[in-house]
Design a protein around this motif. Sequence first.
Motif, PDB file in Angstrom:
ATOM      1  N   UNK A   1       0.903  -1.247  -0.033  1.00  0.00           N
ATOM      2  CA  UNK A   1      -0.124  -0.040  -0.113  1.00  0.00           C
ATOM      3  C   UNK A   1       1.029   1.259   0.011  1.00  0.00           C
ATOM      4  N   UNK A   2       2.039   1.241   0.467  1.00  0.00           N
ATOM      5  CA  UNK A   2       2.994   2.302   0.695  1.00  0.00           C
ATOM      6  C   UNK A   2       3.340   2.622  -0.594  1.00  0.00           C
ATOM      7  N   UNK A   3       3.522   1.449  -1.548  1.00  0.00           N
ATOM      8  CA  UNK A   3       3.921   1.877  -2.993  1.00  0.00           C
ATOM      9  C   UNK A   3       3.100   2.649  -3.821  1.00  0.00           C
ATOM     10  N   UNK A   4       1.982   2.717  -3.200  1.00  0.00           N
ATOM     11  CA  UNK A   4       0.736   3.597  -4.086  1.00  0.00           C
ATOM     12  C   UNK A   4       1.148   5.206  -3.608  1.00  0.00           C
ATOM     13  N   UNK A   5       1.695   5.421  -2.853  1.00  0.00           N
ATOM     14  CA  UNK A   5       1.931   7.039  -2.161  1.00  0.00           C
ATOM     15  C   UNK A   5       2.389   7.919  -3.250  1.00  0.00           C
ATOM     16  N   UNK A   6       3.301   7.688  -4.038  1.00  0.00           N
ATOM     17  CA  UNK A   6       3.834   8.588  -4.982  1.00  0.00           C
ATOM     18  C   UNK A   6       2.857   8.752  -6.117  1.00  0.00           C
ATOM     19  N   UNK A   7       2.362   7.530  -6.565  1.00  0.00           N
ATOM     20  CA  UNK A   7       1.412   7.737  -7.591  1.00  0.00           C
ATOM     21  C   UNK A   7       0.186   8.668  -7.167  1.00  0.00           C
ATOM     22  N   UNK A   8      -0.342   8.304  -5.901  1.00  0.00           N
ATOM     23  CA  UNK A   8      -1.586   9.271  -5.561  1.00  0.00           C
ATOM     24  C   UNK A   8      -1.240  10.560  -5.523  1.00  0.00           C
ATOM     25  N   UNK A   9      -0.052  10.905  -4.973  1.00  0.00           N
ATOM     26  CA  UNK A   9       0.435  12.467  -4.813  1.00  0.00           C
ATOM     27  C   UNK A   9       0.400  12.837  -6.270  1.00  0.00           C
ATOM     28  N   UNK A  10       0.975  11.992  -7.168  1.00  0.00           N
ATOM     29  CA  UNK A  10       1.242  12.720  -8.626  1.00  0.00           C
ATOM     30  C   UNK A  10      -0.272  12.832  -9.121  1.00  0.00           C
ATOM     31  N   UNK A  11      -1.039  11.893  -9.150  1.00  0.00           N
ATOM     32  CA  UNK A  11      -2.581  12.101  -9.524  1.00  0.00           C
ATOM     33  C   UNK A  11      -3.166  13.370  -8.871  1.00  0.00           C
ATOM     34  N   UNK A  12      -2.949  13.297  -7.669  1.00  0.00           N
ATOM     35  CA  UNK A  12      -3.885  14.489  -6.876  1.00  0.00           C
ATOM     36  C   UNK A  12      -3.077  15.932  -7.495  1.00  0.00           C
ATOM     37  N   UNK A  13      -1.748  15.998  -7.595  1.00  0.00           N
ATOM     38  CA  UNK A  13      -1.208  17.405  -7.896  1.00  0.00           C
ATOM     39  C   UNK A  13      -1.699  17.844  -9.485  1.00  0.00           C
ATOM     40  N   UNK A  14      -2.159  16.912 -10.166  1.00  0.00           N
ATOM     41  CA  UNK A  14      -2.579  17.042 -11.494  1.00  0.00           C
ATOM     42  C   UNK A  14      -4.175  17.629 -11.621  1.00  0.00           C
ATOM     43  N   UNK A  15      -4.794  17.750 -10.124  1.00  0.00           N
ATOM     44  CA  UNK A  15      -5.895  18.172 -10.651  1.00  0.00           C
ATOM     45  C   UNK A  15      -6.081  19.655 -10.307  1.00  0.00           C
ATOM     46  N   UNK A  16      -6.822  20.309 -11.351  1.00  0.00           N
ATOM     47  CA  UNK A  16      -6.808  21.876 -11.211  1.00  0.00           C
ATOM     48  C   UNK A  16      -8.035  22.487 -11.039  1.00  0.00           C
ATOM     49  N   UNK A  17      -8.038  23.762 -11.472  1.00  0.00           N
ATOM     50  CA  UNK A  17      -9.383  24.398 -11.097  1.00  0.00           C
ATOM     51  C   UNK A  17     -10.501  24.109 -12.116  1.00  0.00           C
ATOM     52  N   UNK A  18     -10.095  23.226 -13.212  1.00  0.00           N
ATOM     53  CA  UNK A  18     -10.939  22.948 -14.178  1.00  0.00           C
ATOM     54  C   UNK A  18     -11.397  21.529 -14.041  1.00  0.00           C
ATOM     55  N   UNK A  19     -12.473  21.445 -14.107  1.00  0.00           N
ATOM     56  CA  UNK A  19     -13.300  20.052 -13.780  1.00  0.00           C
ATOM     57  C   UNK A  19     -12.868  19.003 -14.959  1.00  0.00           C
ATOM     58  N   UNK A  20     -12.111  17.787 -14.753  1.00  0.00           N
ATOM     59  CA  UNK A  20     -11.651  16.916 -15.745  1.00  0.00           C
ATOM     60  C   UNK A  20     -11.998  15.753 -15.038  1.00  0.00           C
ATOM     61  N   UNK A  21     -12.871  14.952 -15.683  1.00  0.00           N
ATOM     62  CA  UNK A  21     -13.485  13.715 -15.322  1.00  0.00           C
ATOM     63  C   UNK A  21     -12.404  12.749 -15.341  1.00  0.00           C
ATOM     64  N   UNK A  22     -11.601  12.723 -16.530  1.00  0.00           N
ATOM     65  CA  UNK A  22     -10.732  11.585 -16.862  1.00  0.00           C
ATOM     66  C   UNK A  22      -9.568  11.625 -15.716  1.00  0.00           C
ATOM     67  N   UNK A  23      -9.228  12.763 -15.161  1.00  0.00           N
ATOM     68  CA  UNK A  23      -8.148  12.832 -14.009  1.00  0.00           C
ATOM     69  C   UNK A  23      -8.847  12.342 -12.608  1.00  0.00           C
ATOM     70  N   UNK A  24     -10.058  12.583 -12.556  1.00  0.00           N
ATOM     71  CA  UNK A  24     -10.861  12.405 -11.352  1.00  0.00           C
ATOM     72  C   UNK A  24     -11.145  10.552 -11.450  1.00  0.00           C
ATOM     73  N   UNK A  25     -11.236  10.029 -12.600  1.00  0.00           N
ATOM     74  CA  UNK A  25     -11.314   8.622 -12.744  1.00  0.00           C
ATOM     75  C   UNK A  25     -10.020   7.848 -12.680  1.00  0.00           C
TER      76      UNK A  25
END
Length: 440
Positions: free
Chosen positions: A145-169
């Motif tokens: 489960x620790x191995x997912x930490x950088x991936x989760x941080x990476x996908x989180x920081x890509x979230x912007x003020x513009x709603x993008x369903x693909x990134x949320x998914x």
Amino acid sequence: MKAEHAGAALLLAVLVYFVYFTGRSIENSIDYTAIYVPHFHFLFESLGQGGIPWWNPYVGLGRPMMSDIHFGFLYPPTYLFALGEKPGLFLTIWLHSWLLWWGTRGLARELGAARIFAFMAGIVVSLSGNYCGRMLSGMLYFVFQEAYAPLILWLTIRLTGVWEWRRVGRLGLAVAAMFLCGNGHVFWIIMVGAGLFLTGRLVCEHERPSAGEVVRGLGQFAGAGVLCAALVAFAWLPYLDLVQNSNRSDPTYEFAAFLSAPPRLLGTVMAMPAGGFRVDWEQNFFVGCLWVMAGGLGCLRIPDARLRSLGIVTVFAGLYALGAHTAVFRLFYHLVPGADLFRIPPRMMLLPTVALPVAGAVFASRMGEIRNVRFWVIGAGAGLVIWQAALRWDSDPTRAFVPAGAAILSVILATLTLLAVPRASWKLTVAMVGFVSLVE
């Protein structure tokens, strides 16, 4: 890029074999032999007989196995063990080590690191004391489960003020996969870190985002959480019913602060302790002094809100790890959602294990953006040497953190080369220093 990923996969396969299957083999570790081997045996014996492992009669007075997510029976990579115990063990460790490398590399590249430094940061995190120490103790699914930490941080920081369903998914799918590993404590730590990372970035932006942009950014993060809950409802709904019948006492501050890290133990981020001072896998945060120094300078000196946010996450994790040794933890206990449900505060240090190498890779790649960078590098190196020299005169052996020879060499080499070489040669020079530091 394909060659880079294949090279990392091959290198990690070699490292996994030599680190976990020679010498002190993971096959003889405490948690693996006492917990996972019996459960895997029961799982595949049941499936081999055409049954479903609903209830394991061999644990205590019996245990509802398919309702207990802690053992990863609902996590797809578990079924690699059907290939045999040793092949399955090797493949699952290698797969998650590669996932850890890939997520770290992706996060570093997202923040502006050059390929070579992003590659090295991934290897450093894979060899960190937090990751290797826990794996060698046999805490398989905790580490997976620790191995997912950088991936989760990476996908989180890509979230912007513009709603993008693909990134949320994408974030929702990654969080769901992480959840199925089964350790609620690690899941909570990573989600707290990701939420703080996103919030810190919004706060640290030079151009203040509008209220709508903030709401949309945080809303996408919440939306990914809702998507995760829907995808893994088949796992957590039965487990929720199981938890309601547990015998755990009501949450207390004393429970949450259990095994708080003494301040001196934070020094294990930079160097291993002196001989005779025992540091177990719960309190081993080793990354290496060069990467800590570079990561700190990256967070402090590079004008990037995302790096500043990584610094906020690191400071928060360090303060939280100290637990009852600081008054701040009592504030966290009341303000951080879920803090009253878990113990062993030092586990929060898995966040700096990722954040510091990533920030260090970015610093090595973007040094040209820092004014008086040579002054800062030389000052940090000199401060480190003075700190280590002072501790050598300390009569308390538990505080005598002595860096490895490679760490000393790295600091000296970095200082000399930054003084001597032109700016155009810095990246090559720092890359050489970084490779030297990997043997710490």
